[in-house]
Design a protein around this motif. Structure first.
Motif, PDB file in Angstrom:
ATOM      1  N   THR A   1       9.506 -12.661  -3.061  1.00  0.00           N
ATOM      2  CA  THR A   1       8.543 -11.836  -3.805  1.00  0.00           C
ATOM      3  C   THR A   1       7.299 -11.583  -2.975  1.00  0.00           C
ATOM      4  OG1 THR A   1       9.391 -12.699  -5.895  1.00  0.00           O
ATOM      5  CG2 THR A   1       7.225 -11.631  -5.946  1.00  0.00           C
ATOM      6  N   LEU A   2       6.827 -12.584  -2.265  1.00  0.00           N
ATOM      7  CA  LEU A   2       5.663 -12.387  -1.391  1.00  0.00           C
ATOM      8  C   LEU A   2       5.978 -11.398  -0.271  1.00  0.00           C
ATOM      9  CD1 LEU A   2       4.471 -16.097  -1.321  1.00  0.00           C
ATOM     10  CD2 LEU A   2       3.327 -14.187  -2.483  1.00  0.00           C
ATOM     11  N   VAL A   3       7.180 -11.457   0.272  1.00  0.00           N
ATOM     12  CA  VAL A   3       7.603 -10.483   1.286  1.00  0.00           C
ATOM     13  C   VAL A   3       7.593  -9.076   0.688  1.00  0.00           C
ATOM     14  CG1 VAL A   3       9.593  -9.685   2.625  1.00  0.00           C
ATOM     15  CG2 VAL A   3       8.899 -12.075   2.740  1.00  0.00           C
ATOM     16  N   ALA A   4       8.068  -8.930  -0.549  1.00  0.00           N
ATOM     17  CA  ALA A   4       8.079  -7.613  -1.202  1.00  0.00           C
ATOM     18  C   ALA A   4       6.658  -7.085  -1.411  1.00  0.00           C
ATOM     19  CB  ALA A   4       8.821  -7.693  -2.538  1.00  0.00           C
ATOM     20  N   ILE A   5       5.711  -7.963  -1.710  1.00  0.00           N
ATOM     21  CA  ILE A   5       4.309  -7.549  -1.865  1.00  0.00           C
ATOM     22  C   ILE A   5       3.769  -7.064  -0.522  1.00  0.00           C
ATOM     23  CG2 ILE A   5       1.971  -8.344  -2.390  1.00  0.00           C
ATOM     24  CD1 ILE A   5       3.327 -10.321  -4.413  1.00  0.00           C
ATOM     25  N   VAL A   6       4.048  -7.803   0.542  1.00  0.00           N
ATOM     26  CA  VAL A   6       3.598  -7.388   1.875  1.00  0.00           C
ATOM     27  C   VAL A   6       4.271  -6.075   2.273  1.00  0.00           C
ATOM     28  CG1 VAL A   6       3.536  -7.989   4.330  1.00  0.00           C
ATOM     29  CG2 VAL A   6       3.008  -9.721   2.603  1.00  0.00           C
ATOM     30  N   ASP A   7       5.556  -5.919   1.975  1.00  0.00           N
ATOM     31  CA  ASP A   7       6.245  -4.655   2.261  1.00  0.00           C
ATOM     32  C   ASP A   7       5.544  -3.489   1.587  1.00  0.00           C
ATOM     33  OD1 ASP A   7       8.126  -5.981   3.798  1.00  0.00           O
ATOM     34  OD2 ASP A   7       9.744  -5.827   2.308  1.00  0.00           O
ATOM     35  N   ALA A   8       5.106  -3.690   0.342  1.00  0.00           N
ATOM     36  CA  ALA A   8       4.385  -2.627  -0.369  1.00  0.00           C
ATOM     37  C   ALA A   8       3.075  -2.297   0.337  1.00  0.00           C
ATOM     38  CB  ALA A   8       4.133  -3.042  -1.814  1.00  0.00           C
TER      39      ALA A   8
ATOM     40  N   VAL B   1       2.478  -2.670   3.577  1.00  0.00           N
ATOM     41  CA  VAL B   1       2.854  -2.000   4.821  1.00  0.00           C
ATOM     42  C   VAL B   1       3.195  -0.532   4.544  1.00  0.00           C
ATOM     43  CG1 VAL B   1       4.623  -1.901   6.635  1.00  0.00           C
ATOM     44  CG2 VAL B   1       3.625  -4.098   5.992  1.00  0.00           C
ATOM     45  N   GLU B   2       3.899  -0.289   3.447  1.00  0.00           N
ATOM     46  CA  GLU B   2       4.344   1.068   3.088  1.00  0.00           C
ATOM     47  C   GLU B   2       3.297   1.841   2.300  1.00  0.00           C
ATOM     48  OE1 GLU B   2       8.031   0.231   1.107  1.00  0.00           O
ATOM     49  OE2 GLU B   2       8.857  -0.737   2.908  1.00  0.00           O
ATOM     50  N   GLU B   3       2.137   1.222   2.078  1.00  0.00           N
ATOM     51  CA  GLU B   3       1.012   1.833   1.355  1.00  0.00           C
ATOM     52  C   GLU B   3       1.410   2.344  -0.025  1.00  0.00           C
ATOM     53  OE1 GLU B   3      -1.250   4.543   3.746  1.00  0.00           O
ATOM     54  OE2 GLU B   3      -1.383   3.126   5.407  1.00  0.00           O
ATOM     55  N   ARG B   4       2.123   1.501  -0.749  1.00  0.00           N
ATOM     56  CA  ARG B   4       2.489   1.786  -2.135  1.00  0.00           C
ATOM     57  C   ARG B   4       2.247   0.520  -2.951  1.00  0.00           C
ATOM     58  NH1 ARG B   4       6.885  -1.109  -2.990  1.00  0.00           N
ATOM     59  NH2 ARG B   4       8.270  -1.576  -1.245  1.00  0.00           N
TER      60      ARG B   4
END
Length: 123
Positions: free
Chosen positions: A23-30, A32-35
């Protein structure tokens, strides 16, 4: 109900438990992707906070990259009586490990864990 007991010792920092990492990786991905993150268990502390976090990243002057596995070697959490305060070390294309951290409060309830995204900043 949560199947994994996470240490609630408020006197020392500990490594970020494996169960929280996706879940923390998914937050960081967001970030990075500016969403905004779109997981049901993730909320942003205040409506304007996400844009403020993205502004902090832009002002830092480097491009965030997806979280590498090595981030877990230095990222930490500590129990604060009602939630865990989690600091995830962020990485940039230019520097590798940067001075930026993602702060998330993780709350436990009968349904599992709730992730409250608090800030991105340089401590």
């Amino acid at each position: 109900m949560n199947e994994v007991a996470i240490d609630k010792d408020g006197h020392r920092e500990m490594s970020v438990p494996e169960v929280w990492r996706p879940t923390l990786v998914a937050i960081v991905d967001a970030l990075v992707e500016e969403r905004e993150p779109s997981l049901p268990q993730v909320v942003v502390r205040a409506s304007a906070a996400w844009s403020g976090m993205q502004a902090n990243v832009r002002e830092y002057g480097a491009r965030l990259k997806k979280l590498p596995e090595e981030s877990w070697e230095s990222s930490v959490c500590i129990w604060y009586g009602y939630f865990w305060d989690v600091l995830v070390d962020l990485y940039t294309e230019e520097e590798g490990r940067s001075d930026l951290v993602l702060q998330v409060h993780i709350h436990e309830d009968d349904a599992g864990y709730r992730y409250e995204v608090v800030s991105v900043y340089v401590p």
